[in-house]
Design a protein around this motif. Sequence first.
Motif, short mmCIF file in Angstrom:
data_model
loop_
_atom_site.label_atom_id
_atom_site.label_comp_id
_atom_site.label_asym_id
_atom_site.label_seq_id
_atom_site.Cartn_x
_atom_site.Cartn_y
_atom_site.Cartn_z
N ASP A 173 104.39 49.32 -90.01
CA ASP A 173 103.52 49.79 -91.40
C ASP A 173 102.24 50.20 -91.01
OD1 ASP A 173 102.92 50.00 -93.85
OD2 ASP A 173 103.34 48.08 -94.68
N VAL A 174 101.46 50.63 -91.95
CA VAL A 174 99.78 51.25 -91.77
C VAL A 174 98.91 50.30 -91.85
CG1 VAL A 174 98.51 53.09 -92.00
CG2 VAL A 174 100.93 53.62 -92.38
N TYR A 175 98.28 49.73 -91.04
CA TYR A 175 97.20 48.60 -91.02
C TYR A 175 95.76 49.25 -91.24
CZ TYR A 175 101.18 45.44 -90.67
OH TYR A 175 102.17 44.68 -90.74
N ASP A 176 94.95 48.44 -92.08
CA ASP A 176 93.45 48.70 -91.86
C ASP A 176 93.02 48.29 -90.60
OD1 ASP A 176 93.34 50.30 -94.38
OD2 ASP A 176 92.71 48.71 -95.44
N VAL A 177 91.81 48.51 -90.24
CA VAL A 177 91.09 48.02 -89.20
C VAL A 177 90.73 46.49 -89.63
CG1 VAL A 177 89.10 48.24 -87.65
CG2 VAL A 177 90.27 50.22 -88.29
N PRO A 178 91.02 45.43 -88.86
CA PRO A 178 90.67 44.28 -89.22
C PRO A 178 88.87 44.30 -89.31
CG PRO A 178 91.95 44.08 -87.28
CD PRO A 178 91.79 45.57 -87.42
N ILE A 179 88.41 43.47 -90.48
CA ILE A 179 87.07 43.53 -90.86
C ILE A 179 86.17 43.00 -89.84
CG2 ILE A 179 87.11 41.50 -92.27
CD1 ILE A 179 85.22 44.77 -93.37
N GLU A 180 86.77 42.17 -89.02
CA GLU A 180 85.93 41.73 -87.89
C GLU A 180 85.49 42.49 -86.94
OE1 GLU A 180 88.72 40.03 -89.75
OE2 GLU A 180 89.44 39.95 -87.57
N LEU A 181 86.41 43.50 -86.71
CA LEU A 181 86.06 44.53 -85.82
C LEU A 181 85.28 45.75 -86.22
CD1 LEU A 181 89.67 45.31 -84.02
CD2 LEU A 181 88.13 43.40 -83.64
N ASP A 182 85.48 45.97 -87.60
CA ASP A 182 84.72 46.95 -88.39
C ASP A 182 83.15 46.42 -88.36
OD1 ASP A 182 84.08 49.17 -89.87
OD2 ASP A 182 85.37 48.51 -91.52
N ASN A 183 82.89 44.97 -88.48
CA ASN A 183 81.75 44.57 -88.61
C ASN A 183 81.03 44.48 -87.32
OD1 ASN A 183 81.35 44.19 -91.34
ND2 ASN A 183 82.16 42.11 -91.31
N LYS A 184 82.01 44.03 -86.10
CA LYS A 184 81.24 44.00 -84.91
C LYS A 184 80.83 45.60 -84.60
CE LYS A 184 83.00 43.39 -80.12
NZ LYS A 184 83.91 42.48 -79.29
N VAL A 185 81.56 46.30 -84.69
CA VAL A 185 81.05 47.93 -84.36
C VAL A 185 79.63 47.97 -85.08
CG1 VAL A 185 81.47 50.40 -84.58
CG2 VAL A 185 83.15 48.93 -84.22
N ALA A 186 79.62 47.97 -86.41
CA ALA A 186 78.24 47.91 -87.14
C ALA A 186 77.05 47.28 -86.44
CB ALA A 186 78.27 47.54 -88.79
N GLN A 187 77.48 45.78 -86.15
CA GLN A 187 76.42 45.18 -85.47
C GLN A 187 75.94 45.63 -84.20
OE1 GLN A 187 78.62 41.34 -85.51
NE2 GLN A 187 78.05 40.92 -87.55
N ILE A 188 76.78 46.04 -83.54
CA ILE A 188 76.45 46.47 -82.03
C ILE A 188 75.42 48.01 -82.33
CG2 ILE A 188 76.97 47.29 -79.79
CD1 ILE A 188 79.79 45.81 -80.12
N LYS A 189 75.92 48.67 -83.40
CA LYS A 189 75.19 49.83 -83.38
C LYS A 189 73.83 49.55 -84.06
CE LYS A 189 75.51 54.41 -83.70
NZ LYS A 189 76.03 55.21 -82.52
N LEU A 190 73.63 48.67 -84.94
CA LEU A 190 72.30 48.33 -85.46
C LEU A 190 71.49 47.70 -84.24
CD1 LEU A 190 73.33 46.60 -89.05
CD2 LEU A 190 71.92 48.58 -88.45
N LYS A 191 72.28 46.93 -83.34
CA LYS A 191 71.23 46.49 -82.58
C LYS A 191 70.75 47.37 -81.46
CE LYS A 191 73.07 44.17 -78.54
NZ LYS A 191 74.02 43.51 -77.98
N SER A 192 71.61 48.62 -81.14
CA SER A 192 71.20 49.56 -80.45
C SER A 192 70.24 50.50 -80.90
CB SER A 192 72.49 50.35 -79.93
OG SER A 192 72.88 51.49 -81.18
N MET A 193 69.95 50.17 -82.31
CA MET A 193 68.81 50.98 -82.82
C MET A 193 67.68 50.14 -83.07
SD MET A 193 71.10 52.56 -85.92
CE MET A 193 71.88 54.17 -85.98
N GLY A 194 67.74 48.73 -82.76
CA GLY A 194 66.80 47.97 -82.60
C GLY A 194 66.37 47.42 -84.22
N VAL A 195 67.47 47.70 -85.10
CA VAL A 195 67.46 47.03 -86.50
C VAL A 195 67.74 45.74 -86.55
CG1 VAL A 195 68.16 47.64 -88.80
CG2 VAL A 195 67.86 49.46 -87.24
N GLU A 196 67.26 44.75 -87.01
CA GLU A 196 67.36 43.54 -87.54
C GLU A 196 67.87 43.36 -89.13
OE1 GLU A 196 65.37 39.82 -86.50
OE2 GLU A 196 64.82 40.89 -84.50
#
Length: 416
Positions: free
Chosen positions: A374-397
Amino acid sequence: MSEIKDSKLNKQGRDRVEWAYRDMPVLQEINSSMSRRKPLKGINIAACLHVTTETANLLITLKNAGAKVSCCASNPLSTQDDVAAHLSKDYGIETYAIKGINNKGYYKHIIDSLKIGPNLTMDDGCDLVTVVHKSHKKYLANIIGGTEETTTGVIRLKSMSNNNVLKYPIIAVNNAFTKHLFDNRYGTGQSVMDSIMRATNRLVSGKNFVVCGYGWCGKGLAMRANGLGANVIVTEIDPTKALEAKMDGFRVMSGNEAFMIADFICSVTGNLNVIDKHHFKNMKDGVIVSNAGHFNVEINIDSLKKMSTKRKKIRNDIEEYSIGKKKIYLLSDGRLVNLSAAEGHPSSVMDMSFANQALCSEHMVKNHKKLHNDVYDVPIELDNKVAQIKLKSMGVEIDKLTSEQDAYLNSWESGT
Ligand SMILES: NC(=O)c1ccc[n+]([C@@H]2O[C@H](COP(=O)([O-])OP(=O)(O)OC[C@H]3O[C@@H](n4cnc5c(N)ncnc54)[C@H](O)[C@@H]3O)[C@@H](O)[C@H]2O)c1
């Protein structure tokens, strides 16, 4: 053995791939973690993606994670030949991609990339998955799962799943928030304007710029065309999206009305013949027509060819069609204009899309036995992890939920 344009282009490819990598902090972090842990050891991956500098960084990450990787292009015009040379010569990644290849060569390259005997497929538009399911079923035995990059591919996969023909699970990377909210919107918005301006060197300001489709890509394109001073007009078939465009401040019209007054038209719908025969008849002289949707089916090019009395290549990526005295200018043969006349999305957005691809590959290896065909969505934990690392790289808390807030959000009992 790779099939590329010229392996001597590898040095130029390397410099450009390294330049892109500097702006891909999420992938950098995943690369360093996966290089240590080798979660893809023993896994063969066949990837059908646009062969760009950002894709190269994804494929290198997968290789560092222990995978054996082959790749082919997901569009005949999007290959960057120097990148293909770099992947093949400097990394030994079997690469089958040459910019401008014809349709037959394009499909041959897909078949060549399968010779690796994939355990995972990584697709952009579902052409590779379709080849496996239609004519190369022998590869199905070893495939445990796959990932899909774009909206059109996800639509095709869902249709396969609904018809019970999909033979392995696939994660729709496109559906991750950290993919489509950024790649489809800001990536397409910027790179499509970049490509139209590079191809034509025409002023956008003050012109009527028609965007067909107000989905994630269309919103980004309308926003950026507006930012350049264009009078943006949106065409839609979905009443809610049309209303959204209207309330975002754009003019909304039917294609019939909009195309008559357009200076620029760009389709980005994922649909067929959105710009059709009867539209060409009524367009203005000099109109510039392009497509940013995945396949070159959005503009009815066959009918344009039949209607025109003369065709002439004006410069790279511009073909002039004469209909009587009127001229219509088609960019990049109606293929994804931003990947053909420019370089695709900026690295910073592909960073998030491809971070999702890398994380989903590992997730699929670990979890495929629990998944259905079947077709699955990306698990939300992985999605959030990407957002968190991106924010960290931008120096955003950002703030964290307090335990009191967490309890409140999970309670149905507390009211006013
Ligand atoms: N150029 C790129 O780099 C790039 C990047 C991401 C996605 N894509 C591709 O772009 C296309 C659109 O992707 P999306 O994520 O915006 O999809 P989406 O589903 O969010 O939006 C598509 C929109 O087009 C509208 N539409 C459909 N038929 C139409 C018609 N005949 N006339 C006018 N509007 C119509 C739909 O109602 C919808 O609102 C897909 O083919 C996708 O694969 C391209």
